[in-house]
Design an enzyme around this catalytic site. Structure first.
Site, PDB file in Angstrom:
ATOM      1  N   HIS A  61      -0.355  -4.371   3.034  1.00 28.48           N
ATOM      2  CA  HIS A  61      -1.527  -4.310   3.911  1.00 28.48           C
ATOM      3  C   HIS A  61      -1.423  -5.321   5.053  1.00 28.48           C
ATOM      4  O   HIS A  61      -1.592  -4.970   6.232  1.00 28.48           O
ATOM      5  CB  HIS A  61      -2.789  -4.580   3.089  1.00 28.48           C
ATOM      6  CG  HIS A  61      -4.057  -4.533   3.884  1.00 28.48           C
ATOM      7  ND1 HIS A  61      -4.800  -3.392   4.016  1.00 28.48           N
ATOM      8  CD2 HIS A  61      -4.716  -5.498   4.597  1.00 28.48           C
ATOM      9  CE1 HIS A  61      -5.857  -3.637   4.774  1.00 28.48           C
ATOM     10  NE2 HIS A  61      -5.821  -4.916   5.148  1.00 28.48           N
ATOM     11  N   GLU A  62      -1.150  -6.569   4.701  1.00 29.28           N
ATOM     12  CA  GLU A  62      -1.104  -7.611   5.729  1.00 29.28           C
ATOM     13  C   GLU A  62       0.094  -7.433   6.655  1.00 29.28           C
ATOM     14  O   GLU A  62       0.023  -7.774   7.843  1.00 29.28           O
ATOM     15  CB  GLU A  62      -1.073  -8.999   5.070  1.00 29.28           C
ATOM     16  CG  GLU A  62      -2.287  -9.321   4.204  1.00 29.28           C
ATOM     17  CD  GLU A  62      -3.613  -9.216   4.948  1.00 29.28           C
ATOM     18  OE1 GLU A  62      -3.615  -9.326   6.184  1.00 29.28           O
ATOM     19  OE2 GLU A  62      -4.649  -9.006   4.296  1.00 29.28           O
ATOM     20  N   HIS A  71      -0.868  -5.276   9.603  1.00 30.56           N
ATOM     21  CA  HIS A  71      -1.521  -6.047  10.676  1.00 30.56           C
ATOM     22  C   HIS A  71      -0.476  -6.864  11.455  1.00 30.56           C
ATOM     23  O   HIS A  71      -0.471  -6.888  12.686  1.00 30.56           O
ATOM     24  CB  HIS A  71      -2.554  -7.016  10.085  1.00 30.56           C
ATOM     25  CG  HIS A  71      -3.745  -6.356   9.462  1.00 30.56           C
ATOM     26  ND1 HIS A  71      -4.512  -5.405  10.113  1.00 30.56           N
ATOM     27  CD2 HIS A  71      -4.332  -6.530   8.237  1.00 30.56           C
ATOM     28  CE1 HIS A  71      -5.509  -5.031   9.327  1.00 30.56           C
ATOM     29  NE2 HIS A  71      -5.422  -5.692   8.182  1.00 30.56           N
TER      30      HIS A  71
END
Length: 453
Positions: free
Chosen positions: A22-23, A26
């Site tokens: 997920h990170e 980003h």
């Protein structure tokens, strides 16, 4: 204790993988948009490992593995030197900010496809969804089963195994009816038949039963032998002298006829001594067994002695190996991910409409138990679990709560429409509301977790 440590370890590994995916979404898009990333952290709290990369980003693994973050250069948070202002997040166009924020959930969906892709390349042993009976006074009672029948579709969705049947049924929770299509195991074309089940009174409690059995579908199981295949050393049966290989003959003078009946007699005898007659080495042997007490699925006290019968092998025509080639695995994985997304969105919608109880919410304890049990069965099942949780993590982060990615996206789309950013004061109020909502949902999920222990 060992189970706890195994579940905890599996949970940390699973969460670490999903948070990293997920990170990194980003992080990767932020870098492509020219934003300076100051810190990439997996976990919160005190750092247990850190390294500053050649790109100037500090990479951190922290003690509390319940999340992560990507800290980007932002004038709204820190003083930014004039030379670096062009690399600040807040200086980027609204569409670039939307791309950066939306990349986290998208990375979760991409990871789910990847996990399922590997899973299908390895191959998934499975069973065809075959029923042999239906229960009276249930929605499935309208189905006539004279011989084992295979479920080939739920609604307009084709199904190949019980997992797909389960997901399809869950997607219909709250509907007035469900169409179930059956076909004989022979696979002859033209013999399929579709039944419409009236589900207006369908009562389904996921803590106590599966959607399959709650509908009244009797799953086919191979013949059960009276020979004991397993006797737990911690159970009442072992303490009384029962051993693996013993053949059940009678209980309290009633001759053994079927396993289900034997189980019901044991459940009804919690704390009471029963006489079980077995055959060992060709000779009869009677033993006095006092079943231990436990709380059953319906909340009532029931007896348990810790034995399992010998089960005949599954017929070859009911076995299924879900295995695909390099290209086809990707197509199947993408389709499976879409099914998971669709079912998850439907379930969230039905939580808000009241068709699904908030008791169905699960927190970190349930996730840890799921991670541990799936890891126990092997890599294939653990990959499937990771894909499911990754999809749910992506969807939850897209909810329009200001503390989540979805809340930020909501603000940015308002900015696209109005041509100006949402005022800081409005954003602050929204963040407080979002934090309160998220805390409430987490509290409910944790309460549900503890109530299931």
């Amino acid at each position: 204790m060992l189970d706890f440590l195994w579940n905890l370890g599996s949970f940390i590994i699973a969460l670490g993988i999903l948070i990293t995916a997920h990170e990194y979404g980003h992080f990767w898009v932020a870098r492509r948009c020219g934003v300076k990333v100051e810190r990439f952290s997996i976990g919160f709290g005190k750092a247990i490992w850190r390294k500053v990369g050649a790109d100037g980003t500090e990479y951190v693994v922290a003690m509390i593995p319940l999340g992560g973050y990507v800290k980007m250069l932002d004038e709204r948070v820190d003083d930014v030197p004039e030379a670096l202002k062009s690399q600040a997040f807040n200086r980027k166009s609204v569409w670039q900010r939307i791309a950066i924020v939306g990349a986290g959930p998208m990375a979760n969906f991409i990871f789910a496809i990847f996990a399922l892709y590997i899973m299908y390349l390895i191959g998934v042993p499975s069973l065809k969804p075959v029923i042999e009976t239906t229960q009276p006074n249930t929605p499935a009672a309208v189905i006539e089963v004279k011989q084992p029948q295979q479920v080939i579709a739920v609604g307009d969705q084709a199904v190949r195994n019980w997992e797909e049947v389960t997901y399809a049924l869950v997607g219909h929770i709250g509907d007035d009816n469900i169409d179930i299509t059956l076909a004989p195991l022979s696979g002859l074309m033209g013999q399929e038949r579709t039944y419409r089940l009236d589900t207006r009174q369908w009562q389904f409690d996921p803590e106590k039963q599966s959607p399959i059995t709650s509908l009244g579908l009797g799953i086919y199981r191979p013949e059960v032998s009276p020979t004991l295949a397993f006797v737990s050393e911690d159970g009442a049966a072992y303490a009384a002298g029962l051993r693996g290989g013993d053949i059940l003959v009678a209980i309290d003078g009633q001759r053994y006829s079927q396993w289900d009946g034997f189980v019901e007699q044991i459940k009804a005898a919690a704390g009471k001594t029963v006489k079980i007659t077995v055959q060992r080495d060709g000779k009869p042997l009677q033993l006095a067994v006092t079943p231990k007490s436990r709380t059953g699925e319906n909340g009532q006290i029931e007896g348990v002695i810790g034995v399992a019968p010998t089960q005949a092998p599954w017929p070859e025509e009911m076995r299924l190996q879900l295995e695909y080639g390099l290209g086809e695995s990707f197509v199947v994985a993408a389709d499976k991910t879409w099914q998971l997304v669709s079912v998850s969105i439907k379930m969230i919608g039905k939580l808000f409409t009241g068709d699904v109880s908030v008791k169905n919410l699960s927190g970190p304890i349930s996730i840890a138990q799921g991670a541990g049990s799936s890891a126990t069965y092997g890599l294939v099942y653990f990959l499937g679990f990771l894909a499911l949780i990754s999809v749910n993590l992506g969807i939850i982060n897209l909810l329009p709560l200001p503390v989540l990615d979805g809340g930020h996206l909501l603000y940015y789309f308002i900015e696209v429409i109005t041509g100006r950013p949402v005022p800081e004061k409005v954003q602050e109020i929204g963040f407080r509301f979002g934090a309160a909502m998220l805390l409430m949902l987490m509290s409910i999920a944790l309460f549900n977790d503890f109530s299931r222990l």
